[in-house]
Design a protein around this motif. Structure first.
Motif, PDB file in Angstrom:
ATOM      1  N   LEU A  29       3.838  -1.585  -9.084  1.00  0.00           N
ATOM      2  CA  LEU A  29       3.765  -0.630  -7.571  1.00  0.00           C
ATOM      3  C   LEU A  29       5.230  -0.283  -7.502  1.00  0.00           C
ATOM      4  O   LEU A  29       5.301   1.146  -7.101  1.00  0.00           O
ATOM      5  CB  LEU A  29       3.726  -1.717  -6.398  1.00  0.00           C
ATOM      6  CG  LEU A  29       3.849  -0.919  -5.099  1.00  0.00           C
ATOM      7  CD1 LEU A  29       2.985  -0.097  -4.710  1.00  0.00           C
ATOM      8  CD2 LEU A  29       4.032  -2.338  -3.926  1.00  0.00           C
ATOM      9  N   ALA A  30       6.235  -0.864  -7.743  1.00  0.00           N
ATOM     10  CA  ALA A  30       7.577  -0.188  -7.346  1.00  0.00           C
ATOM     11  C   ALA A  30       7.962   0.763  -8.375  1.00  0.00           C
ATOM     12  O   ALA A  30       8.499   1.848  -8.207  1.00  0.00           O
ATOM     13  CB  ALA A  30       8.733  -1.510  -7.413  1.00  0.00           C
ATOM     14  N   VAL A  43      13.929  -3.885  -6.687  1.00  0.00           N
ATOM     15  CA  VAL A  43      13.011  -4.118  -5.315  1.00  0.00           C
ATOM     16  C   VAL A  43      12.211  -5.488  -5.573  1.00  0.00           C
ATOM     17  O   VAL A  43      12.248  -6.234  -4.629  1.00  0.00           O
ATOM     18  CB  VAL A  43      12.032  -3.044  -5.501  1.00  0.00           C
ATOM     19  CG1 VAL A  43      10.864  -3.441  -4.434  1.00  0.00           C
ATOM     20  CG2 VAL A  43      12.580  -1.538  -5.083  1.00  0.00           C
ATOM     21  N   VAL A  44      11.864  -5.883  -6.617  1.00  0.00           N
ATOM     22  CA  VAL A  44      11.145  -7.039  -6.603  1.00  0.00           C
ATOM     23  C   VAL A  44      12.164  -8.240  -6.627  1.00  0.00           C
ATOM     24  O   VAL A  44      11.822  -9.360  -5.855  1.00  0.00           O
ATOM     25  CB  VAL A  44      10.449  -7.259  -7.948  1.00  0.00           C
ATOM     26  CG1 VAL A  44       9.921  -8.653  -8.236  1.00  0.00           C
ATOM     27  CG2 VAL A  44       9.446  -6.313  -8.200  1.00  0.00           C
ATOM     28  N   VAL A  72       6.428  -6.137   1.772  1.00  0.00           N
ATOM     29  CA  VAL A  72       7.935  -5.910   1.926  1.00  0.00           C
ATOM     30  C   VAL A  72       8.298  -5.075   0.838  1.00  0.00           C
ATOM     31  O   VAL A  72       9.188  -4.269   0.822  1.00  0.00           O
ATOM     32  CB  VAL A  72       8.426  -7.517   1.731  1.00  0.00           C
ATOM     33  CG1 VAL A  72       9.813  -7.260   1.472  1.00  0.00           C
ATOM     34  CG2 VAL A  72       8.219  -8.245   2.863  1.00  0.00           C
ATOM     35  N   ALA A  73       7.408  -5.207  -0.643  1.00  0.00           N
ATOM     36  CA  ALA A  73       8.228  -4.498  -1.564  1.00  0.00           C
ATOM     37  C   ALA A  73       7.876  -2.816  -1.103  1.00  0.00           C
ATOM     38  O   ALA A  73       8.688  -2.039  -1.380  1.00  0.00           O
ATOM     39  CB  ALA A  73       7.427  -4.680  -2.925  1.00  0.00           C
ATOM     40  N   ILE A  76      10.285  -1.374   1.087  1.00  0.00           N
ATOM     41  CA  ILE A  76      11.752  -1.575   0.537  1.00  0.00           C
ATOM     42  C   ILE A  76      11.749  -0.043  -0.258  1.00  0.00           C
ATOM     43  O   ILE A  76      12.666   0.421  -0.369  1.00  0.00           O
ATOM     44  CB  ILE A  76      12.289  -2.600  -0.453  1.00  0.00           C
ATOM     45  CG1 ILE A  76      12.453  -4.011   0.252  1.00  0.00           C
ATOM     46  CG2 ILE A  76      13.363  -2.403  -1.226  1.00  0.00           C
ATOM     47  CD1 ILE A  76      12.552  -5.050  -0.389  1.00  0.00           C
ATOM     48  N   CYS A  77      10.709   0.151  -1.234  1.00  0.00           N
ATOM     49  CA  CYS A  77      10.393   1.411  -1.772  1.00  0.00           C
ATOM     50  C   CYS A  77      10.447   2.485  -0.880  1.00  0.00           C
ATOM     51  O   CYS A  77      11.294   3.593  -1.155  1.00  0.00           O
ATOM     52  CB  CYS A  77       9.282   1.120  -2.663  1.00  0.00           C
ATOM     53  SG  CYS A  77       9.122   0.222  -4.235  1.00  0.00           S
ATOM     54  N   LEU A  78       9.871   2.517   0.325  1.00  0.00           N
ATOM     55  CA  LEU A  78       9.977   3.626   1.336  1.00  0.00           C
ATOM     56  C   LEU A  78      11.346   3.777   1.684  1.00  0.00           C
ATOM     57  O   LEU A  78      11.645   5.010   1.778  1.00  0.00           O
ATOM     58  CB  LEU A  78       9.002   3.071   2.332  1.00  0.00           C
ATOM     59  CG  LEU A  78       8.599   4.359   3.479  1.00  0.00           C
ATOM     60  CD1 LEU A  78       7.644   5.208   2.423  1.00  0.00           C
ATOM     61  CD2 LEU A  78       7.626   3.688   4.371  1.00  0.00           C
ATOM     62  N   ASP A  79      12.135   2.862   2.034  1.00  0.00           N
ATOM     63  CA  ASP A  79      13.388   3.017   2.335  1.00  0.00           C
ATOM     64  C   ASP A  79      14.074   3.807   1.121  1.00  0.00           C
ATOM     65  O   ASP A  79      15.256   4.419   1.312  1.00  0.00           O
ATOM     66  CB  ASP A  79      14.110   1.746   2.896  1.00  0.00           C
ATOM     67  CG  ASP A  79      13.628   1.212   4.055  1.00  0.00           C
ATOM     68  OD1 ASP A  79      12.930   2.045   4.924  1.00  0.00           O
ATOM     69  OD2 ASP A  79      13.529   0.221   4.325  1.00  0.00           O
ATOM     70  N   LEU A  80      14.008   3.393  -0.105  1.00  0.00           N
ATOM     71  CA  LEU A  80      14.668   3.624  -1.070  1.00  0.00           C
ATOM     72  C   LEU A  80      14.269   5.174  -1.568  1.00  0.00           C
ATOM     73  O   LEU A  80      14.997   5.657  -2.083  1.00  0.00           O
ATOM     74  CB  LEU A  80      14.546   2.784  -2.597  1.00  0.00           C
ATOM     75  CG  LEU A  80      15.040   1.467  -2.437  1.00  0.00           C
ATOM     76  CD1 LEU A  80      14.862   0.649  -3.611  1.00  0.00           C
ATOM     77  CD2 LEU A  80      16.639   1.766  -2.541  1.00  0.00           C
ATOM     78  N   LEU A  81      13.112   5.415  -1.240  1.00  0.00           N
ATOM     79  CA  LEU A  81      12.763   6.921  -1.594  1.00  0.00           C
ATOM     80  C   LEU A  81      13.612   8.106  -1.053  1.00  0.00           C
ATOM     81  O   LEU A  81      13.921   8.669  -1.445  1.00  0.00           O
ATOM     82  CB  LEU A  81      11.014   6.892  -1.260  1.00  0.00           C
ATOM     83  CG  LEU A  81      10.294   6.399  -2.384  1.00  0.00           C
ATOM     84  CD1 LEU A  81       8.758   6.289  -1.806  1.00  0.00           C
ATOM     85  CD2 LEU A  81      10.546   7.068  -3.700  1.00  0.00           C
ATOM     86  N   GLY A  82      13.918   7.621   0.260  1.00  0.00           N
ATOM     87  CA  GLY A  82      14.754   8.508   1.233  1.00  0.00           C
ATOM     88  C   GLY A  82      16.083   9.014   0.457  1.00  0.00           C
ATOM     89  O   GLY A  82      16.392  10.139   0.366  1.00  0.00           O
TER      90      GLY A  82
END
Length: 311
Positions: A29-30, A43-44, A72-73, A76-82
Protein backbone atom coordinates in the motif's frame (compact mmCIF):
# COMPACT_ATOMS: atom_id res chain seq x y z
CA UNK A 1 12.69 -0.03 28.61
CA UNK A 2 10.09 -2.60 27.55
CA UNK A 3 6.88 -1.57 25.86
CA UNK A 4 3.86 -2.11 28.07
CA UNK A 5 2.07 -3.94 25.27
CA UNK A 6 4.80 -6.55 24.85
CA UNK A 7 4.32 -9.98 26.44
CA UNK A 8 6.32 -11.05 29.46
CA UNK A 9 9.77 -12.41 28.78
CA UNK A 10 9.65 -15.96 27.51
CA UNK A 11 5.91 -15.85 26.84
CA UNK A 12 4.99 -15.79 23.15
CA UNK A 13 2.61 -13.08 21.98
CA UNK A 14 -0.34 -14.98 20.44
CA UNK A 15 -1.33 -11.99 18.32
CA UNK A 16 2.14 -11.16 17.03
CA UNK A 17 1.97 -13.48 14.02
CA UNK A 18 -1.38 -12.11 12.89
CA UNK A 19 -0.22 -8.51 13.29
CA UNK A 20 3.09 -9.04 11.50
CA UNK A 21 1.37 -10.92 8.67
CA UNK A 22 -0.13 -7.58 7.65
CA UNK A 23 3.32 -6.17 6.89
CA UNK A 24 3.38 -7.31 3.26
CA UNK A 25 0.09 -5.60 2.49
CA UNK A 26 1.12 -2.43 4.34
CA UNK A 27 4.39 -2.22 2.38
CA UNK A 28 2.48 -2.73 -0.88
CA UNK A 29 0.00 0.00 0.00
CA UNK A 30 2.64 2.51 1.08
CA UNK A 31 4.90 1.83 -1.92
CA UNK A 32 2.07 2.40 -4.38
CA UNK A 33 1.06 5.61 -2.64
CA UNK A 34 4.55 7.05 -2.15
CA UNK A 35 6.57 5.55 -5.01
CA UNK A 36 9.45 4.88 -2.63
CA UNK A 37 10.32 1.59 -0.97
CA UNK A 38 12.40 3.35 1.70
CA UNK A 39 9.50 5.66 2.58
CA UNK A 40 7.11 2.72 2.56
CA UNK A 41 9.25 0.86 5.07
CA UNK A 42 9.35 3.95 7.30
CA UNK A 43 5.56 4.20 7.15
CA UNK A 44 5.14 0.58 8.16
CA UNK A 45 7.59 0.98 11.03
CA UNK A 46 5.70 4.02 12.31
CA UNK A 47 2.40 2.14 11.96
CA UNK A 48 3.64 -0.74 14.10
CA UNK A 49 5.13 1.70 16.60
CA UNK A 50 1.70 3.22 17.10
CA UNK A 51 0.15 -0.22 17.50
CA UNK A 52 2.59 -1.30 20.19
CA UNK A 53 2.30 2.06 21.96
CA UNK A 54 -1.22 1.01 22.95
CA UNK A 55 -1.97 -1.08 26.02
CA UNK A 56 -3.06 -4.72 25.61
CA UNK A 57 -6.57 -3.67 26.61
CA UNK A 58 -6.68 -1.04 23.87
CA UNK A 59 -5.41 -3.56 21.32
CA UNK A 60 -7.99 -6.15 22.32
CA UNK A 61 -10.76 -3.58 21.84
CA UNK A 62 -9.91 -3.28 18.14
CA UNK A 63 -12.15 -5.68 16.23
CA UNK A 64 -9.99 -5.72 13.08
CA UNK A 65 -6.27 -5.13 13.79
CA UNK A 66 -5.50 -5.42 10.04
CA UNK A 67 -8.05 -2.76 9.22
CA UNK A 68 -6.67 -0.53 11.99
CA UNK A 69 -3.12 -0.89 10.70
CA UNK A 70 -4.20 -0.11 7.14
CA UNK A 71 -6.15 2.94 8.29
CA UNK A 72 -3.16 4.28 10.21
CA UNK A 73 -0.72 3.56 7.38
CA UNK A 74 -3.06 5.24 4.89
CA UNK A 75 -3.32 8.36 7.03
CA UNK A 76 0.46 8.53 7.47
CA UNK A 77 0.89 8.23 3.69
CA UNK A 78 -1.73 10.93 3.13
CA UNK A 79 0.24 13.29 5.38
CA UNK A 80 3.53 12.38 3.71
CA UNK A 81 2.16 12.97 0.21
CA UNK A 82 1.68 16.66 0.95
CA UNK A 83 5.26 17.15 2.12
CA UNK A 84 6.60 14.84 -0.63
CA UNK A 85 5.14 17.11 -3.30
CA UNK A 86 7.11 20.04 -1.89
CA UNK A 87 10.31 17.97 -1.76
CA UNK A 88 9.86 16.78 -5.32
CA UNK A 89 9.28 20.30 -6.60
CA UNK A 90 12.74 21.14 -5.21
CA UNK A 91 14.31 17.93 -6.53
CA UNK A 92 17.30 18.42 -8.82
CA UNK A 93 16.15 17.08 -12.17
CA UNK A 94 13.17 14.80 -12.74
CA UNK A 95 11.72 12.69 -9.91
CA UNK A 96 10.83 9.12 -10.89
CA UNK A 97 9.33 6.48 -8.56
CA UNK A 98 11.80 3.99 -7.18
CA UNK A 99 12.09 0.97 -9.52
CA UNK A 100 11.36 -2.47 -8.10
CA UNK A 101 13.16 -5.69 -9.03
CA UNK A 102 11.32 -8.91 -9.84
CA UNK A 103 11.23 -10.11 -6.24
CA UNK A 104 7.98 -8.31 -5.47
CA UNK A 105 5.66 -10.98 -4.10
CA UNK A 106 5.43 -8.93 -0.89
CA UNK A 107 3.55 -6.13 -2.65
CA UNK A 108 0.43 -8.11 -3.47
CA UNK A 109 -2.91 -6.49 -2.87
CA UNK A 110 -5.65 -7.38 -0.43
CA UNK A 111 -7.14 -10.81 -1.12
CA UNK A 112 -10.39 -10.25 0.72
CA UNK A 113 -12.69 -7.26 0.79
CA UNK A 114 -16.05 -6.25 -0.53
CA UNK A 115 -17.37 -7.17 -3.95
CA UNK A 116 -17.38 -4.42 -6.56
CA UNK A 117 -17.70 -3.89 -10.28
CA UNK A 118 -14.76 -5.70 -11.96
CA UNK A 119 -14.45 -2.71 -14.31
CA UNK A 120 -13.30 -0.69 -11.31
CA UNK A 121 -10.48 -3.10 -10.58
CA UNK A 122 -6.89 -2.53 -11.58
CA UNK A 123 -4.80 -5.66 -11.97
CA UNK A 124 -2.07 -6.06 -9.39
CA UNK A 125 0.67 -6.11 -12.03
CA UNK A 126 -0.63 -2.93 -13.63
CA UNK A 127 -0.75 -1.10 -10.32
CA UNK A 128 3.03 -1.35 -9.86
CA UNK A 129 4.17 -0.54 -13.38
CA UNK A 130 6.28 2.57 -13.77
CA UNK A 131 3.71 4.04 -16.17
CA UNK A 132 0.97 3.62 -13.55
CA UNK A 133 3.07 5.07 -10.73
CA UNK A 134 4.04 8.08 -12.83
CA UNK A 135 0.38 8.85 -13.52
CA UNK A 136 -0.30 8.59 -9.79
CA UNK A 137 2.16 11.45 -9.33
CA UNK A 138 -0.20 13.73 -11.27
CA UNK A 139 -3.08 13.03 -8.89
CA UNK A 140 -3.98 14.76 -5.67
CA UNK A 141 -3.10 12.83 -2.49
CA UNK A 142 -6.78 12.14 -1.82
CA UNK A 143 -7.36 10.83 -5.36
CA UNK A 144 -4.37 8.56 -5.08
CA UNK A 145 -5.41 7.12 -1.72
CA UNK A 146 -9.02 6.58 -2.83
CA UNK A 147 -7.99 4.85 -6.06
CA UNK A 148 -5.38 2.54 -4.54
CA UNK A 149 -7.40 1.54 -1.49
CA UNK A 150 -10.60 0.88 -3.43
CA UNK A 151 -9.49 -0.37 -6.85
CA UNK A 152 -6.35 -2.27 -5.83
CA UNK A 153 -6.83 -3.26 -2.19
CA UNK A 154 -10.62 -3.60 -2.45
CA UNK A 155 -11.64 -1.46 0.49
CA UNK A 156 -15.18 -0.13 0.39
CA UNK A 157 -15.69 3.60 -0.06
CA UNK A 158 -17.03 3.70 3.49
CA UNK A 159 -13.70 2.35 4.72
CA UNK A 160 -11.76 4.72 2.45
CA UNK A 161 -13.79 7.64 3.81
CA UNK A 162 -12.51 6.93 7.33
CA UNK A 163 -8.94 7.27 6.11
CA UNK A 164 -9.34 10.23 3.77
CA UNK A 165 -11.67 12.13 6.08
CA UNK A 166 -14.40 12.65 3.48
CA UNK A 167 -17.79 11.12 2.75
CA UNK A 168 -18.08 7.80 0.89
CA UNK A 169 -19.73 9.66 -2.00
CA UNK A 170 -16.82 12.10 -2.17
CA UNK A 171 -14.34 9.21 -2.15
CA UNK A 172 -16.24 7.56 -4.99
CA UNK A 173 -15.85 10.78 -6.98
CA UNK A 174 -12.13 10.94 -6.15
CA UNK A 175 -11.59 7.40 -7.44
CA UNK A 176 -13.64 8.17 -10.57
CA UNK A 177 -11.53 11.25 -11.29
CA UNK A 178 -8.35 9.22 -10.78
CA UNK A 179 -9.56 6.56 -13.23
CA UNK A 180 -10.21 9.21 -15.87
CA UNK A 181 -6.61 10.38 -15.53
CA UNK A 182 -5.45 6.80 -16.02
CA UNK A 183 -7.62 6.20 -19.07
CA UNK A 184 -6.39 9.32 -20.85
CA UNK A 185 -2.75 8.38 -20.27
CA UNK A 186 -2.90 4.67 -21.10
CA UNK A 187 -1.29 3.41 -24.30
CA UNK A 188 -2.84 0.63 -26.43
CA UNK A 189 -2.08 -2.73 -24.78
CA UNK A 190 0.99 -4.67 -25.88
CA UNK A 191 1.49 -8.30 -24.87
CA UNK A 192 4.25 -8.95 -22.38
CA UNK A 193 5.99 -11.25 -24.86
CA UNK A 194 6.00 -8.47 -27.44
CA UNK A 195 7.24 -5.97 -24.86
CA UNK A 196 10.11 -8.29 -23.97
CA UNK A 197 11.03 -8.65 -27.65
CA UNK A 198 11.06 -4.88 -28.17
CA UNK A 199 13.21 -4.33 -25.09
CA UNK A 200 15.61 -7.04 -26.28
CA UNK A 201 15.87 -5.36 -29.69
CA UNK A 202 16.47 -2.02 -27.94
CA UNK A 203 19.28 -3.56 -25.89
CA UNK A 204 20.94 -5.06 -28.96
CA UNK A 205 20.70 -1.80 -30.92
CA UNK A 206 22.13 0.11 -27.96
CA UNK A 207 25.05 -2.30 -27.58
CA UNK A 208 25.71 -2.19 -31.32
CA UNK A 209 25.44 1.62 -31.31
CA UNK A 210 22.98 1.30 -34.18
CA UNK A 211 21.09 4.59 -34.11
CA UNK A 212 18.88 3.73 -37.10
CA UNK A 213 17.71 0.54 -35.40
CA UNK A 214 16.98 2.52 -32.23
CA UNK A 215 14.92 5.10 -34.11
CA UNK A 216 12.94 2.26 -35.67
CA UNK A 217 11.97 1.01 -32.21
CA UNK A 218 10.84 4.39 -30.89
CA UNK A 219 7.47 6.07 -31.23
CA UNK A 220 7.85 9.42 -33.04
CA UNK A 221 6.60 11.15 -29.87
CA UNK A 222 8.70 9.10 -27.46
CA UNK A 223 9.81 10.72 -24.20
CA UNK A 224 12.88 9.69 -22.17
CA UNK A 225 13.10 10.86 -18.57
CA UNK A 226 16.17 10.42 -16.36
CA UNK A 227 16.43 10.60 -12.57
CA UNK A 228 19.89 11.21 -11.20
CA UNK A 229 18.72 12.80 -7.98
CA UNK A 230 21.30 15.54 -8.28
CA UNK A 231 23.96 12.98 -7.33
CA UNK A 232 24.91 11.63 -10.74
CA UNK A 233 24.54 13.11 -14.19
CA UNK A 234 21.06 12.93 -15.73
CA UNK A 235 19.15 15.13 -18.12
CA UNK A 236 17.38 17.86 -16.15
CA UNK A 237 14.41 17.74 -18.52
CA UNK A 238 12.79 14.93 -20.49
CA UNK A 239 14.16 14.29 -23.98
CA UNK A 240 11.42 14.17 -26.63
CA UNK A 241 11.24 12.81 -30.19
CA UNK A 242 12.58 9.58 -31.70
CA UNK A 243 15.75 11.04 -33.22
CA UNK A 244 16.57 13.12 -30.13
CA UNK A 245 16.04 10.17 -27.77
CA UNK A 246 18.10 7.85 -29.99
CA UNK A 247 20.95 10.38 -30.02
CA UNK A 248 20.70 10.69 -26.24
CA UNK A 249 20.94 6.90 -25.85
CA UNK A 250 23.93 6.81 -28.19
CA UNK A 251 25.60 9.54 -26.17
CA UNK A 252 25.22 7.42 -23.04
CA UNK A 253 26.69 4.42 -24.87
CA UNK A 254 29.73 6.45 -25.92
CA UNK A 255 30.36 8.14 -22.56
CA UNK A 256 29.61 5.22 -20.21
CA UNK A 257 32.20 2.67 -21.26
CA UNK A 258 32.30 -0.81 -19.79
CA UNK A 259 28.56 -1.11 -19.23
CA UNK A 260 26.91 -4.50 -19.03
CA UNK A 261 23.23 -4.34 -20.02
CA UNK A 262 20.94 -7.04 -18.64
CA UNK A 263 17.31 -7.83 -19.36
CA UNK A 264 15.36 -7.72 -16.11
CA UNK A 265 11.80 -7.35 -14.89
CA UNK A 266 11.28 -3.79 -13.67
CA UNK A 267 8.05 -3.07 -11.80
CA UNK A 268 6.43 -6.13 -13.32
CA UNK A 269 7.37 -5.32 -16.93
CA UNK A 270 10.36 -6.08 -19.20
CA UNK A 271 13.16 -3.62 -18.54
CA UNK A 272 16.94 -3.20 -18.53
CA UNK A 273 19.59 -2.90 -15.85
CA UNK A 274 23.02 -1.37 -16.46
CA UNK A 275 25.99 -2.66 -14.47
CA UNK A 276 29.45 -1.17 -14.21
CA UNK A 277 32.11 -3.31 -12.51
CA UNK A 278 29.32 -5.47 -11.15
CA UNK A 279 27.46 -2.57 -9.55
CA UNK A 280 23.98 -1.50 -10.69
CA UNK A 281 24.29 2.06 -11.97
CA UNK A 282 20.97 2.47 -13.79
CA UNK A 283 17.58 0.83 -14.20
CA UNK A 284 15.38 1.44 -17.25
CA UNK A 285 11.62 0.99 -17.44
CA UNK A 286 9.58 1.20 -20.64
CA UNK A 287 6.05 1.85 -21.81
CA UNK A 288 4.97 0.63 -25.22
CA UNK A 289 2.46 2.00 -27.71
CA UNK A 290 1.74 -0.90 -30.03
CA UNK A 291 5.10 -2.05 -31.42
CA UNK A 292 7.01 1.09 -30.46
CA UNK A 293 8.49 2.44 -27.25
CA UNK A 294 6.51 5.44 -26.07
CA UNK A 295 8.23 6.24 -22.79
CA UNK A 296 11.58 5.43 -21.21
CA UNK A 297 12.41 6.07 -17.57
CA UNK A 298 16.03 5.80 -16.49
CA UNK A 299 16.81 5.84 -12.76
CA UNK A 300 20.41 6.54 -11.75
CA UNK A 301 19.90 7.91 -8.25
CA UNK A 302 21.97 5.51 -6.06
CA UNK A 303 19.47 5.84 -3.21
CA UNK A 304 16.76 4.37 -5.44
CA UNK A 305 18.96 1.52 -6.68
CA UNK A 306 19.54 -0.12 -3.30
CA UNK A 307 16.99 -2.92 -3.90
CA UNK A 308 19.03 -3.85 -6.99
CA UNK A 309 22.34 -4.22 -5.14
CA UNK A 310 22.15 -8.03 -5.11
CA UNK A 311 20.34 -8.43 -8.43
Amino acid sequence: MSNQSEPAEGVPDPGLGAIMSERRQLIGLAYRLLGSLADAEDVVQETYTRWYAMSPKQQEAIASPGGWLTKVAGRICLDLLGSARVRRENYVGQWIPEPLPHRTDWISGRTGGTTADPADRITLDESITMAFLVVLESMTPAERVALILHDVFRYSFAEVAEIVGRTPAACRQLASSARRRLRTSQAPPTSEARQAAIVRDFKQAWEAKDIDALIGLLDPDVTATGDGGGIVTAALRPVEGDEQVAEHIMDIAVRATGLTILERTVNGRPGLVALQDGVTVAVFAFEMAGDRIRRIWGVRNPEKLRPWATD
